[in-house]
Design a protein around this motif. Structure first.
Motif, PDB file in Angstrom:
ATOM      1  N   HIS A  51      -1.266  -6.844   5.702  1.00 42.58           N
ATOM      2  CA  HIS A  51      -1.684  -6.175   4.475  1.00 42.58           C
ATOM      3  C   HIS A  51      -1.042  -4.784   4.430  1.00 42.58           C
ATOM      4  O   HIS A  51      -1.402  -3.904   5.210  1.00 42.58           O
ATOM      5  CB  HIS A  51      -3.206  -6.073   4.427  1.00 42.58           C
ATOM      6  CG  HIS A  51      -3.895  -7.387   4.621  1.00 42.58           C
ATOM      7  ND1 HIS A  51      -3.911  -8.373   3.650  1.00 42.58           N
ATOM      8  CD2 HIS A  51      -4.556  -7.897   5.690  1.00 42.58           C
ATOM      9  CE1 HIS A  51      -4.583  -9.422   4.094  1.00 42.58           C
ATOM     10  NE2 HIS A  51      -4.979  -9.168   5.336  1.00 42.58           N
ATOM     11  N   VAL A  96      -0.115  -1.220   2.610  1.00 40.61           N
ATOM     12  CA  VAL A  96      -0.630  -0.272   1.637  1.00 40.61           C
ATOM     13  C   VAL A  96       0.562   0.412   0.959  1.00 40.61           C
ATOM     14  O   VAL A  96       1.370   1.065   1.623  1.00 40.61           O
ATOM     15  CB  VAL A  96      -1.539   0.781   2.302  1.00 40.61           C
ATOM     16  CG1 VAL A  96      -1.986   1.824   1.282  1.00 40.61           C
ATOM     17  CG2 VAL A  96      -2.740   0.096   2.936  1.00 40.61           C
ATOM     18  N   ALA A 154      -6.911  -1.931   5.614  1.00 42.75           N
ATOM     19  CA  ALA A 154      -5.987  -1.600   4.531  1.00 42.75           C
ATOM     20  C   ALA A 154      -6.752  -1.050   3.333  1.00 42.75           C
ATOM     21  O   ALA A 154      -6.326  -0.077   2.699  1.00 42.75           O
ATOM     22  CB  ALA A 154      -5.181  -2.834   4.136  1.00 42.75           C
ATOM     23  N   ILE A 183      -2.488  -2.867  -2.406  1.00 46.76           N
ATOM     24  CA  ILE A 183      -2.200  -3.672  -1.217  1.00 46.76           C
ATOM     25  C   ILE A 183      -1.327  -4.858  -1.583  1.00 46.76           C
ATOM     26  O   ILE A 183      -1.571  -5.541  -2.591  1.00 46.76           O
ATOM     27  CB  ILE A 183      -3.504  -4.185  -0.557  1.00 46.76           C
ATOM     28  CG1 ILE A 183      -4.362  -3.004  -0.071  1.00 46.76           C
ATOM     29  CG2 ILE A 183      -3.203  -5.136   0.594  1.00 46.76           C
ATOM     30  CD1 ILE A 183      -5.747  -3.425   0.387  1.00 46.76           C
TER      31      ILE A 183
END
Length: 272
Positions: free
Chosen positions: A200, A202, A253, A269
């Motif tokens: 994940h 960012v 995340a 995300i």
């Protein structure tokens, strides 16, 4: 790569002064930020500074130290002045060097990266017979980061985020000029191949203009968040995404997204 980093002036020598500012304070702050960026984000670079506090040090002491250490590059950070009439950024190499010299090539790269982030008028690439350029035995460059006695330039100098952006621009240039590789951090680690785990990422901004992405990185760094540029192809166009973390745990995340958005920066995300 061994970088000798020289914040101009210091101690009994304040350097240029204007608008309530002293050159020696600004050069030290920019240089300390630059050292931190380089040491925290890149492999195989060693930085030695001519001073890390407000002390007096002669020009000869600075170049002798760099020469004895065997530095690969000498970078001197300065702030300009000119009776309030001039403004902008310029940098210098030694006057006798050709535009095809290795020093000039390094300077060209660093110059281009600095002017992307410093919000200053670009006064160009110049040459001079300065002591630190003449007496240093390695490639050397001196940058003049705005005019302290110009109200517009000085207003920028008073901003911590601007000084960090100037440091980031120099760091980007040094990294590109000397082919430095970025360090892996826990937030950037990829899952093992074939692990079946999702990552994940960012994303704190996606830009068509790389300079805008680099400014976002500087803004995030000023707020304490490390980030880097990851390119993405969308509808046949290249976008520059600012990645501020990559996590195996989506909750981590999401926490990062909330932290960044609390600073007034939008984030989202992507999962791979």
């Amino acid at each position: 790569m061994k970088l000798y980093l020289d914040p101009g002036h210091g101690g009994s020598d304040p350097g240029a002064q204007g608008n309530g500012l002293r050159e020696k304070d600004l050069t030290l702050d920019i240089a300390l930020k630059l050292r931190s960026i380089l040491e925290n984000n890149y492999n195989n670079i060693e930085v030695r500074m001519s001073r890390t506090s407000d002390v007096t040090k002669s020009l000869a002491q600075r170049t002798n130290e760099a020469n004895s250490w065997g530095a690969d590059f000498y970078l001197s950070i300065h702030i300009n002045s000119d009776k309030g009439s001039a403004s902008g950024y310029e940098d210098y190499i030694y006057i006798s060097l050709s535009n095809n010299s290795a020093t000039a090539r390094y300077r060209d790269i660093i110059h281009n990266e600095v002017v992307k982030l410093n919000k200053l008028n670009n006064r160009g690439k110049k040459k001079a017979d300065f002591h630190v350029l003449r007496e240093s035995s390695m490639d050397a460059m001196l940058s003049e980061n705005g005019f302290i006695d110009n109200a517009k330039d000085a207003a920028l100098m008073k901003q911590d985020s601007w000084r960090r952006s100037v440091a980031q621009g120099h760091a980007n240039g040094i990294a590109k000029a000397f082919n430095l590789t970025e360090k892996k951090t826990p937030d950037r680690e990829e899952p093992a191949s074939g692990s079946g785990q999702s990552l994940h990422k960012v994303i704190a901004g996606s830009f068509k203009d790389r300079a805008n992405a680099e400014q976002q990185i500087a803004d995030l760094d000023a707020k304490g968040y490390e980030s880097f540029i990851a390119t993405a192809q969308i509808s046949g166009e290249t976008w520059y995404r600012v990645q501020a973390g990559a996590f195996l745990n989506r909750e981590n995340a999401e926490t990062r997204v909330k932290e960044i958005e609390s600073q007034g920066i939008e984030a989202f995300i992507t999962t791979e």
